[in-house]
Enzyme design. Sequence first.
Site, PDB file in Angstrom:
ATOM      1  N   HIS A 179     -39.569 -17.745  38.191  1.00 45.54           N
ATOM      2  CA  HIS A 179     -39.930 -18.663  39.269  1.00 45.54           C
ATOM      3  C   HIS A 179     -38.831 -19.672  39.592  1.00 45.54           C
ATOM      4  O   HIS A 179     -38.040 -20.054  38.749  1.00 45.54           O
ATOM      5  CB  HIS A 179     -41.221 -19.435  38.955  1.00 45.54           C
ATOM      6  CG  HIS A 179     -41.398 -19.791  37.518  1.00 45.54           C
ATOM      7  ND1 HIS A 179     -42.608 -19.712  36.876  1.00 45.54           N
ATOM      8  CD2 HIS A 179     -40.515 -20.189  36.578  1.00 45.54           C
ATOM      9  CE1 HIS A 179     -42.469 -20.074  35.615  1.00 45.54           C
ATOM     10  NE2 HIS A 179     -41.199 -20.368  35.409  1.00 45.54           N
ATOM     11  N   TYR A 207     -32.464 -19.544  42.313  1.00 41.87           N
ATOM     12  CA  TYR A 207     -31.579 -18.961  43.334  1.00 41.87           C
ATOM     13  C   TYR A 207     -30.474 -18.186  42.642  1.00 41.87           C
ATOM     14  O   TYR A 207     -29.686 -18.746  41.866  1.00 41.87           O
ATOM     15  CB  TYR A 207     -30.972 -20.045  44.229  1.00 41.87           C
ATOM     16  CG  TYR A 207     -29.935 -19.479  45.179  1.00 41.87           C
ATOM     17  CD1 TYR A 207     -30.294 -18.571  46.167  1.00 41.87           C
ATOM     18  CD2 TYR A 207     -28.594 -19.829  45.067  1.00 41.87           C
ATOM     19  CE1 TYR A 207     -29.343 -18.031  47.032  1.00 41.87           C
ATOM     20  CE2 TYR A 207     -27.638 -19.301  45.925  1.00 41.87           C
ATOM     21  CZ  TYR A 207     -28.025 -18.401  46.901  1.00 41.87           C
ATOM     22  OH  TYR A 207     -27.090 -17.852  47.745  1.00 41.87           O
ATOM     23  N   ALA A 230     -31.117 -25.744  28.375  1.00 41.95           N
ATOM     24  CA  ALA A 230     -31.784 -26.276  29.566  1.00 41.95           C
ATOM     25  C   ALA A 230     -31.059 -27.502  30.096  1.00 41.95           C
ATOM     26  O   ALA A 230     -30.609 -28.353  29.339  1.00 41.95           O
ATOM     27  CB  ALA A 230     -33.230 -26.620  29.238  1.00 41.95           C
TER      28      ALA A 230
END
Length: 230
Positions: A135, A138, A195
């Site tokens: 989800h 790009y 992350a």
Amino acid sequence: MTEQEYMLKRESYRKKALSLMESGVNFVDLDSVYIDDEVQIGKGTFVGPCVTLEGSTFIGENCAIYQNTRIVDSKIASGTTVQSSVILSSEVGENTSVGPFAYIRPGSKIGNDCKVGDFVEVKNSTMGDGTKSAHLTYIGDADLGKNINLGCGVVFVNYDGSNKHRSTVGDGAFIGCNSNIVSPVEIGKGAYIAAGTTVTEDVPDDAMAIGRSKQENKQNWSKEKGLYRK
């Protein structure tokens, strides 16, 4: 378009759908699908309402093309599911899941057993077998190997304001949430991107890249600024 032209077009769509149904394609509503004459669909495939299939599109056997999907000049291999998404001039492999609300732009090639999830955009890129982006990502001008996991919010930063650049990611890599891959870079096989990292240099095989500032907690800051809320 005149009323007569409209009626002829509607009849053409219905005739095409009837022909496909006779060859083993399953429809919810023949009058709510828009399928060009050149389109080919394999036996056992399901086509939902408000689906538009254009140009030289090919869809394999036992696929599921759910409502509000548009596919143009693309090849969808057998066993693949597409939900409420747009696919343009691209290829999608077998047993892959696309959508809902995915956008696969021209020049893309998605492998087998992949996932292009909700609000994922793929542009002029390749994804190897088993690679998944669930989800909000790009993927632009990138070549991704096999069995890669891309977390939520990953962006391939492919445009510097003047030119497009390309990046590669090796097999088995893990890209953490909210990471920016500033092209051109090469991320090696089995590499991990923590992350929140902005990657601006190549990452070797099996390495972990961390590119973010260290967290600092300022005690009682909001209370001292008069912003404290009980």
